[in-house]
Write a protein that holds these residues in place. Structure first.
Motif, PDB file in Angstrom:
ATOM      1  N   ASP A 251       5.517   3.619   5.068  1.00  0.00           N
ATOM      2  CA  ASP A 251       4.371   2.829   4.876  1.00  0.00           C
ATOM      3  C   ASP A 251       4.121   2.563   3.366  1.00  0.00           C
ATOM      4  O   ASP A 251       4.057   3.551   2.706  1.00  0.00           O
ATOM      5  N   GLY A 252       3.854   1.380   3.123  1.00  0.00           N
ATOM      6  CA  GLY A 252       3.338   1.047   1.731  1.00  0.00           C
ATOM      7  C   GLY A 252       2.043   0.326   1.494  1.00  0.00           C
ATOM      8  O   GLY A 252       1.237   0.718   2.165  1.00  0.00           O
ATOM      9  N   GLY A 253       2.052  -0.762   0.787  1.00  0.00           N
ATOM     10  CA  GLY A 253       0.881  -1.146   0.426  1.00  0.00           C
ATOM     11  C   GLY A 253      -0.215  -0.005  -0.202  1.00  0.00           C
ATOM     12  O   GLY A 253       0.044   0.529  -1.031  1.00  0.00           O
ATOM     13  N   GLY A 254      -1.453  -0.282   0.483  1.00  0.00           N
ATOM     14  CA  GLY A 254      -2.364   0.610   0.122  1.00  0.00           C
ATOM     15  C   GLY A 254      -2.215   2.053   0.555  1.00  0.00           C
ATOM     16  O   GLY A 254      -3.240   2.933  -0.074  1.00  0.00           O
ATOM     17  N   SER A 255      -1.437   2.130   1.457  1.00  0.00           N
ATOM     18  CA  SER A 255      -1.349   3.528   1.981  1.00  0.00           C
ATOM     19  C   SER A 255      -0.414   4.432   0.870  1.00  0.00           C
ATOM     20  O   SER A 255      -0.456   5.513   1.001  1.00  0.00           O
ATOM     21  N   THR A 256       0.105   3.801  -0.048  1.00  0.00           N
ATOM     22  CA  THR A 256       0.973   4.494  -0.898  1.00  0.00           C
ATOM     23  C   THR A 256       0.670   5.441  -1.698  1.00  0.00           C
ATOM     24  O   THR A 256      -0.201   5.141  -2.617  1.00  0.00           O
ATOM     25  N   THR A 257       0.925   6.981  -1.483  1.00  0.00           N
ATOM     26  CA  THR A 257       0.148   8.104  -2.237  1.00  0.00           C
ATOM     27  C   THR A 257       1.033   9.077  -2.231  1.00  0.00           C
ATOM     28  O   THR A 257       1.650   9.561  -1.275  1.00  0.00           O
ATOM     29  N   LEU A 258       0.809   9.893  -3.355  1.00  0.00           N
ATOM     30  CA  LEU A 258       1.794  11.261  -3.637  1.00  0.00           C
ATOM     31  C   LEU A 258       0.710  12.146  -4.076  1.00  0.00           C
ATOM     32  O   LEU A 258       0.021  11.776  -5.246  1.00  0.00           O
ATOM     33  N   TRP A 259       0.661  13.048  -3.498  1.00  0.00           N
ATOM     34  CA  TRP A 259      -0.409  14.309  -3.800  1.00  0.00           C
ATOM     35  C   TRP A 259       0.487  15.533  -4.101  1.00  0.00           C
ATOM     36  O   TRP A 259       1.484  15.904  -3.657  1.00  0.00           O
ATOM     37  N   ALA A 260       0.007  16.237  -5.191  1.00  0.00           N
ATOM     38  CA  ALA A 260       0.335  17.542  -5.405  1.00  0.00           C
ATOM     39  C   ALA A 260      -0.894  18.622  -5.527  1.00  0.00           C
ATOM     40  O   ALA A 260      -1.957  18.254  -5.957  1.00  0.00           O
ATOM     41  N   PRO A 269      -2.997   4.679  -6.100  1.00  0.00           N
ATOM     42  CA  PRO A 269      -3.043   4.311  -4.712  1.00  0.00           C
ATOM     43  C   PRO A 269      -4.194   2.748  -5.189  1.00  0.00           C
ATOM     44  O   PRO A 269      -4.894   2.896  -5.895  1.00  0.00           O
ATOM     45  N   SER A 270      -3.709   1.600  -4.532  1.00  0.00           N
ATOM     46  CA  SER A 270      -4.367   0.509  -4.785  1.00  0.00           C
ATOM     47  C   SER A 270      -5.571  -0.028  -3.707  1.00  0.00           C
ATOM     48  O   SER A 270      -5.973  -1.230  -4.121  1.00  0.00           O
ATOM     49  N   ASP A 271      -5.835   0.496  -2.977  1.00  0.00           N
ATOM     50  CA  ASP A 271      -6.885   0.346  -2.077  1.00  0.00           C
ATOM     51  C   ASP A 271      -8.271  -0.062  -2.665  1.00  0.00           C
ATOM     52  O   ASP A 271      -9.176  -0.996  -2.252  1.00  0.00           O
ATOM     53  N   ASN A 272      -8.600   0.505  -4.025  1.00  0.00           N
ATOM     54  CA  ASN A 272      -9.722   0.217  -4.684  1.00  0.00           C
ATOM     55  C   ASN A 272      -9.494  -1.108  -5.565  1.00  0.00           C
ATOM     56  O   ASN A 272     -10.541  -1.332  -6.469  1.00  0.00           O
TER      57      ASN A 272
END
Length: 298
Positions: A251-260, A269-272
């Motif tokens: 899934d992409g768009g505003g969902s795209t997130t990588l966390w450590a 992330p682009s949702d804001n």
């Protein structure tokens, strides 16, 4: 049909073939320059220890600025698992609750909560929703691993054969489209048609190289002049240039997130609608990894 009509029909066919040829050739011409730009980019190392490497490059390829983050891990040292929630929750919060070391957002979901994909967690198939559009797609892929498996695979699939193809694995996540298999681009013809999904967007993907190393990759977007995102075809080309043999779009768009765990959210992330680390979207499922053995064990 008259001779003039026949000639006109043939001429139209020739022109169509010429246009299609140009459309196919242009990315190839661009690839020579862009592939060198990507490989020789100023890759910033964010983390490099214990079998994990996390790198970032902000570079200009595909006639646009791109922000690319690649987390590569040794599958012999980490267990890849699927996290799933019946209510929407941020990737970072779900990963923390699962005591993960690193995580990426997963596959598709309904904004009302449930996943819209096939999920198998710890050997049990999770009840998920599905839409008619999804069942009609043939270019699905499964990213699979055993609970203590020292390998991760990406398997081509259609929606109907997922239970059978996942039978030997404990942790399975289905997504689409399948991007690469054996360094061959696997996009279906519908994935080239311009629409909201296929156009440039933030992207997330999971990929494997020829040595069996696994990568979580994010491509930021929707930030003019800083990160424009990629089309599905551009995503395929980028994965090839980075040396991956198999790759699956998440899934992409505003969902795209990588966390450590040690760094928090590492992409933007682009949702804001800002190019920062604060625009995380709530999702229903993630991929995450945990170390198989304590670094302090003998």
């Amino acid at each position: 049909m008259t001779n003039s009509n026949t000639i006109t029909t043939k001429l139209r066919a020739v022109l169509l073939l010429a246009i299609l040829a140009i459309m196919q050739v242009q990315p190839v011409f661009a690839s020579d320059k862009d592939s060198i730009t990507l490989v020789n980019a100023n890759w910033q190392t964010l983390y490099d220890e214990d079998g994990v490497q996390l790198k970032l490059a902000n570079c200009h390829i595909f006639n646009a600025q791109q922000n690319i983050i690649v987390l590569t891990f040794n599958a012999r040292e980490f267990s890849m698992q699927v996290g799933v929630s019946d209510t929407l929750i941020e990737t970072s919060r779900m990963a923390e609750s699962l005591n993960a070391d690193f995580a990426i957002n997963g596959s598709f979901f309904d904004f009302a909560g449930p996943a819209l994909t096939f999920i198998k967690k710890h050997g049990r198939i999770h009840p998920s929703g599905v839409s008619p559009e999804q069942t009609s797609r043939n270019n699905w892929g499964l990213v699979v691993a055993g609970s203590n498996s020292r390998s991760v695979k990406i398997i081509p699939s259609a929606y109907g054969d997922m239970p059978e193809k996942s039978a030997a694995y404990d942790n399975v996540l289905a997504s689409y489209p399948l991007l690469l298999k054996g360094r061959t681009i696997c996009l279906d013809s519908c994935d080239y048609v311009p629409n909201k999904f296929n156009n440039r967007n933030p992207r997330s993907l999971v990929a494997i190289d020829s040595s069996g190393n696994v990568a979580f990759v994010t491509l930021d977007g929707r930030a003019d002049g800083k990160a424009m995102g990629m089309t599905l075809y551009e995503e395929c080309k980028m994965a090839l240039w980075l040396g991956f043999t198999d790759a699956l779009n998440l899934d992409g768009g505003g969902s795209t997130t990588l966390w450590a765990r040690s760094l928090g959210i590492v992409n933007c992330p682009s949702d804001n609608k800002k190019f920062d680390h604060e625009g995380e979207r709530k999702v229903s499922n993630i991929l995450y990894i945990k170390r198989l053995f304590s670094r302090f064990s003998n």
